[in-house]
Design a protein around this motif. Sequence first.
Motif: not given
Length: 178
Positions: A166-177
């Motif tokens: 869960f911690k490794l996944a991207a939060a809303p607003g984090d579109w880098e990957n």
Amino acid sequence: MSRSVLLVAVFLGAAALPVSAEPVTVQARFRVDRAALASLDAEIWRPMMTAYAAADLEGYLAVFAPDAVLARGDLPTLSPLTESRAGEARRFLLRRNHAGGFSREYRFTERAAYRDWSSERGIVAVTDPNGTIYEEFHYFCRKIEGRWRITTAYRKRLPPGTAENFKLAAAPGDWENF
């Protein structure tokens, strides 16, 4: 059978297959539309998390299309939103009667969004006063009357020990990957 005779036999066999008059559509790869991700975050993910924490049933359900289908892999169930509404209302009433500590936090492992549709996968942390459980999700959204709505939702409870993923996944607003 010689190689040339075999090739002729294969060709003639393939030529005898029926040909469909239906056109075949092949989806080309595309770059993720960052504007679509931003509007999904603003119209689906942040409102859903805020409404859940506030025990706001109408705000929570507002992110779903009226004809949305909800599926659970661990139970297993498949039901239209209209049938799930009564159960959600009971759960939200229970949350309102207990002091805080309820939240849903979405993190993404895959986001495909383009124009008026999206497919998003990830892990959601569901927290209540007893602790946190993790579920994998796969939601399909589309724009309906100019606003994003969830049309199909799939969730499945994950085994303990998923917090690190869960911690490794991207939060809303984090579109880098994406």
